[in-house]
Write an enzyme that holds these catalytic residues in place. Structure first.
Site, short mmCIF file in Angstrom:
data_model
loop_
_atom_site.label_atom_id
_atom_site.label_comp_id
_atom_site.label_asym_id
_atom_site.label_seq_id
_atom_site.Cartn_x
_atom_site.Cartn_y
_atom_site.Cartn_z
N SER A 46 0.93 -1.21 0.02
CA SER A 46 -0.03 0.01 -0.03
C SER A 46 1.08 1.07 -0.05
O SER A 46 1.75 1.40 0.79
CB SER A 46 -0.91 0.18 1.22
OG SER A 46 -2.11 0.91 0.84
N GLU A 47 0.82 2.05 -0.97
CA GLU A 47 1.75 3.12 -1.09
C GLU A 47 1.61 4.18 -0.17
O GLU A 47 2.84 5.01 0.10
CB GLU A 47 1.54 3.92 -2.45
CG GLU A 47 0.37 4.72 -2.75
CD GLU A 47 -0.93 3.81 -3.43
OE1 GLU A 47 -0.69 2.80 -3.30
OE2 GLU A 47 -1.55 4.67 -4.10
N ASN A 48 0.79 4.17 1.04
CA ASN A 48 1.00 5.00 2.10
C ASN A 48 1.83 4.41 3.22
O ASN A 48 1.99 4.88 4.05
CB ASN A 48 -0.62 5.36 2.88
CG ASN A 48 -1.31 4.03 2.92
OD1 ASN A 48 -1.39 3.00 2.13
ND2 ASN A 48 -2.15 4.04 3.94
#
Lengths: 211, 235
Positions: A46-48
């Protein structure tokens, strides 16, 4: 006839390989997580700032500090790790992620993708999509074959501002699947939904493709 | 000299001015420095340029500074959740510089690391590349992106010791680390301030050198944007 959203996600899941690190976009791509083949180990990024996304939490166990890139509450796995956004995109840009599944508003026959803005109308921003298409090894697009007004979305050239130029590997729509072996080759129609003929697909596509 | 201040207004005293560049941590509503943003709103500082991945929601997080018209320009990657933002942008009241998420994070990280620019493949062939120098490396095109050095960084952590060493919780770390790194001055809010030695020197996520002023902002009610769950009997 046409595949459902869930069937499109299931078809995208067939592109997964044992051991892959995968980033799933928002919408239909998120559903791909429900179709990872039994026994296959795939790590979702998840890019966060998380590797090893778990399923949605049980009711009552939601944690405001634990969300995916779509801002939905998720859970962690024993092997999960957290990191900051610069580290997250170092992985993405650095080619460590094997596959990403993204939605799109338009795809061109040359593999361009547009999915972040409609000038004068919709202003959302590209989020991490430009980084993903620039850095991930294999780009899978899942989208409706035509827009709501019936106009084709697989086009000779994109009319909307691009997210990336010549980056798409596979296109999965509700009608068909197009693949290409490399970024110089044309897309080939390799599958169609049950009862959908090549002529049906061609009638709803302005991009040129081979079959 | 203590880094610990009694509240957000005290911690920001003497640091805010009109037309300054502020970098803020947070992703959606997760890990947002809400106490410090509230204090910026109360200060009335205006003409602000804010570098942040998102612009909050209407009336939440940075959305408050949009509603109060204190922001002149946003540098962000995704603003799709904020109607007031969209309205101000489409009528030309708000200037927006879209920066891809990874490029924005790296612009903050590199700016804080003394690197004024870097080449990236992200955005090649798109609007993002317009006006930016390009370079070929090993036959592939890259664009030059500038590092960001902010006048002030506002971040939210989980725990900090009184020396400013910080740890974050789960995905609330996000942009807080690169935002802190790129600030000439960084003010942080945390849920708990602890004695030095408590966090474990190997476990610190952000060394205290990046954190100049600190408040405990607890208690937090921690909003959730999209509450998604599964049933107990599901696998």
């Amino acid at each position: 006839m046409a595949w459902t959203r869930d069937q499109m996600a299931a078809r995208a899941a067939r592109e997964l390989r044992e051991g892959d690190f995968v980033n799933l976009g928002i919408g239909i791509p998120t559903l791909v997580a429900n179709h990872v083949p039994e026994g296959m180990t795939v790590t979702l990024q998840s890019e966060n700032g998380m590797l090893g996304i778990g399923p949605f939490p049980f009711e009552g166990e939601e944690d405001a500090d634990l969300i995916n890139a779509g801002k939905q509450t998720i859970s962690e796995l024993p092997q999960s790790t957290y990191f900051d956004s610069a580290q997250s995109f170092a992985m993405i840009r650095g080619g460590k992620i094997d596959l990403t599944v993204l939605g799109a508003m338009e795809i061109s026959q040359g593999g361009d993708i547009a999915n972040w803005m409609i000038p004068g109308k919709m202003i959302k921003g590209m989020g991490g999509a430009m980084d993903l298409v620039a850095g991930v090894k294999r780009i899978v697009v899942v989208m409706e074959h035509c827009a709501r007004d019936g106009s084709p979305k697989f086009l000779p050239a994109c009319t909307l501002p691009l997210t990336g130029r010549n980056v798409v590997n596979i296109i999965i729509t509700d009608l068909a699947v197009f693949d290409r072996p490399d970024h110089q080759s044309p897309f080939r129609l390799i599958e169609a939904a049950p009862g959908v003929t090549t002529d049906d697909v061609a009638a709803r596509t302005t991009a040129s493709f081979v079959y | 000299m203590t880094k610990v201040f009694p509240d957000a207004a005290a911690a920001l005293k003497g640091l805010l001015r009109d037309d300054m560049l502020i970098a803020a941590g947070g992703f959606g509503l997760c890990g947002v420095p809400e106490r410090l943003i509230d204090a910026v709103e109360v200060s009335g500082a205006s003409g602000l340029t804010i570098a942040s991945n998102n612009a909050g929601l209407d009336g939440q997080g940075l959305g408050k500074l949009l509603c109060s018209r204190q922001i002149r320009k946003m540098i962000a990657s995704y603003v799709g959740d904020n109607k007031e933002f969209e309205r101000q942008y489409l009528v030309g009241e708000l200037e927006v510089e879209f920066s891809p998420q990874g490029t924005l994070a790296e612009r903050m990280r590199s700016g804080g690391a003394g690197i004024p620019g870097f080449y990236t493949k992200t955005g090649v062939g798109t609007l993002v590349a317009e006006g930016k120098p390009t370079m070929l490396f090993d036959g592939e095109e890259y664009i030059l992106e500038r590092g960001i050095v902010a006048d002030l960084a506002l971040v939210k952590g989980w725990k900090a010791d009184t020396a400013g060493n910080m740890v974050f919780r789960k995905t609330a770390r996000n942009f807080n680390v690169p935002a802190a790194q790129c600030g000439r001055i960084c003010v942080a809010e945390v849920e708990e301030i602890v004695a030095p030695g408590t966090l474990g020197a190997d476990a610190v996520h952000l060394p205290g050198i990046y954190v100049h002023r600190l408040i405990c902002g607890a208690p937090y009610d921690k909003p959730i944007e999209f509450r998604t769950t599964r049933k107990q009997d599901a696998t």
